[in-house]
Design an enzyme around this catalytic site. Sequence first.
Site, PDB file in Angstrom:
ATOM      1  N   THR A   4       0.847  -1.179   0.000  1.00 14.44           N
ATOM      2  CA  THR A   4       0.000   0.000   0.000  1.00 14.44           C
ATOM      3  C   THR A   4       0.885   1.233   0.000  1.00 14.44           C
ATOM      4  O   THR A   4       1.992   1.205   0.501  1.00 14.44           O
ATOM      5  CB  THR A   4      -0.913   0.029   1.242  1.00 14.44           C
ATOM      6  OG1 THR A   4      -0.094   0.126   2.399  1.00 14.44           O
ATOM      7  CG2 THR A   4      -1.792  -1.199   1.315  1.00 14.44           C
ATOM      8  N   SER A  45       0.345   5.642   0.350  1.00 16.33           N
ATOM      9  CA  SER A  45      -0.497   6.827   0.387  1.00 16.33           C
ATOM     10  C   SER A  45      -0.264   7.626  -0.888  1.00 16.33           C
ATOM     11  O   SER A  45       0.678   7.374  -1.630  1.00 16.33           O
ATOM     12  CB  SER A  45      -0.138   7.694   1.595  1.00 16.33           C
ATOM     13  OG  SER A  45      -0.386   7.001   2.791  1.00 16.33           O
ATOM     14  N   HIS A  58       2.957  11.695   1.150  1.00 19.03           N
ATOM     15  CA  HIS A  58       4.282  11.266   1.609  1.00 19.03           C
ATOM     16  C   HIS A  58       5.244  12.445   1.579  1.00 19.03           C
ATOM     17  O   HIS A  58       6.022  12.659   2.508  1.00 19.03           O
ATOM     18  CB  HIS A  58       4.834  10.137   0.733  1.00 19.03           C
ATOM     19  CG  HIS A  58       4.406   8.771   1.150  1.00 19.03           C
ATOM     20  ND1 HIS A  58       4.032   8.442   2.431  1.00 19.03           N
ATOM     21  CD2 HIS A  58       4.312   7.618   0.450  1.00 19.03           C
ATOM     22  CE1 HIS A  58       3.720   7.172   2.501  1.00 19.03           C
ATOM     23  NE2 HIS A  58       3.885   6.639   1.303  1.00 19.03           N
ATOM     24  N   THR A  75      -5.984   0.553  12.608  1.00 16.62           N
ATOM     25  CA  THR A  75      -6.776  -0.482  13.274  1.00 16.62           C
ATOM     26  C   THR A  75      -5.899  -1.628  13.752  1.00 16.62           C
ATOM     27  O   THR A  75      -4.693  -1.655  13.510  1.00 16.62           O
ATOM     28  CB  THR A  75      -7.818  -1.074  12.305  1.00 16.62           C
ATOM     29  OG1 THR A  75      -7.121  -1.748  11.245  1.00 16.62           O
ATOM     30  CG2 THR A  75      -8.726  -0.016  11.730  1.00 16.62           C
ATOM     31  N   ASP A 124       2.239  -4.297  16.033  1.00 19.57           N
ATOM     32  CA  ASP A 124       1.136  -3.352  16.184  1.00 19.57           C
ATOM     33  C   ASP A 124       1.715  -1.955  16.375  1.00 19.57           C
ATOM     34  O   ASP A 124       2.118  -1.568  17.471  1.00 19.57           O
ATOM     35  CB  ASP A 124       0.266  -3.740  17.379  1.00 19.57           C
ATOM     36  CG  ASP A 124      -0.999  -2.908  17.496  1.00 19.57           C
ATOM     37  OD1 ASP A 124      -1.086  -1.838  16.846  1.00 19.57           O
ATOM     38  OD2 ASP A 124      -1.916  -3.331  18.228  1.00 19.57           O
ATOM     39  N   GLY A 125       1.770  -1.205  15.298  1.00 20.50           N
ATOM     40  CA  GLY A 125       2.375   0.117  15.321  1.00 20.50           C
ATOM     41  C   GLY A 125       1.682   1.111  16.220  1.00 20.50           C
ATOM     42  O   GLY A 125       2.275   2.111  16.608  1.00 20.50           O
ATOM     43  N   GLN A 157      -8.410  -4.866  10.011  1.00 16.96           N
ATOM     44  CA  GLN A 157      -7.848  -4.518   8.702  1.00 16.96           C
ATOM     45  C   GLN A 157      -8.097  -5.602   7.670  1.00 16.96           C
ATOM     46  O   GLN A 157      -8.390  -5.304   6.518  1.00 16.96           O
ATOM     47  CB  GLN A 157      -6.355  -4.235   8.793  1.00 16.96           C
ATOM     48  CG  GLN A 157      -5.780  -3.801   7.448  1.00 16.96           C
ATOM     49  CD  GLN A 157      -4.346  -3.351   7.528  1.00 16.96           C
ATOM     50  OE1 GLN A 157      -3.860  -2.999   8.590  1.00 16.96           O
ATOM     51  NE2 GLN A 157      -3.682  -3.348   6.411  1.00 16.96           N
ATOM     52  N   ASP A 169       4.510  -2.720  10.392  1.00 11.28           N
ATOM     53  CA  ASP A 169       3.191  -2.981   9.824  1.00 11.28           C
ATOM     54  C   ASP A 169       2.696  -4.290  10.430  1.00 11.28           C
ATOM     55  O   ASP A 169       3.499  -5.195  10.666  1.00 11.28           O
ATOM     56  CB  ASP A 169       3.266  -3.106   8.300  1.00 11.28           C
ATOM     57  CG  ASP A 169       1.925  -2.799   7.649  1.00 11.28           C
ATOM     58  OD1 ASP A 169       1.832  -1.746   6.985  1.00 11.28           O
ATOM     59  OD2 ASP A 169       0.981  -3.583   7.817  1.00 11.28           O
TER      60      ASP A 169
END
Length: 168
Positions: free
Chosen positions: A1, A3, A8, A159, A86-87, A164, A53
Site C-alpha cells: 500500500t 499513500s 508522503h 486499526t 502493532d504500530g 484490517q 506494519d
Amino acid sequence: TISAPHMHAMCLEALIPQLYPGARALDVGSGSGYLAACMASVVGPSGKVVGIDHVQELVEESRKNVAKDGKQSLLDSGNLVLVRGDGRLGLPQHGPYDAIHVGAAAPTLPPALVEQLRPRGRLIIPVGVHSQELLQVDKAEDGRVTCKSLTGVRYIPLTDLSTQIGRG
C-alpha cells in the site's frame, strides 16, 4: 500500500528538521516501505529507521520493494529495519525517536507514540474518524507536547490486524 505521493512528500517535509544524520525514526503502517526507505536515506548510515506494519505479507513485500529499488544496503546495514507488529503501540525497544510518521488515521492521539518521542522530537499523524486532520506533534526539551493541525485529510483508519483484514 502507498499513500498518495503528495502526502508522503508533505509528511517527509514536515519531518525533515528531525531527520538529521544519526536520527532515529519510526514509520507506523509502513506498507510498501517507500517512505521508510526515504527516511533511512535522509538519516544516513549513522541513523536508524524502523518501519512497522501488522500484516506480515506487507512487511515481506516492502523488503522486496526496497531491494528492487537498489537500496538493499539500507536493510543489510540495519539502517532500515522492517518488522511486523502493532504500530499503534510503537516499538519502544528501538526508541526514543526523533521522528515518527503514522500512515493511517488514529481516532485519537496514541499516548504510546507520544511517549516514545525524544525531547525535540516530532510526530506526524492523521487523527480523527469522520473528520480528520494531519497533526504535527512536537515534544519540547522539557517534555511539554504541542499539537498543530497542518491540513484536513482523509486516511484509512489505524486499526488492529483482524479489523484490517476483515475479521473484526
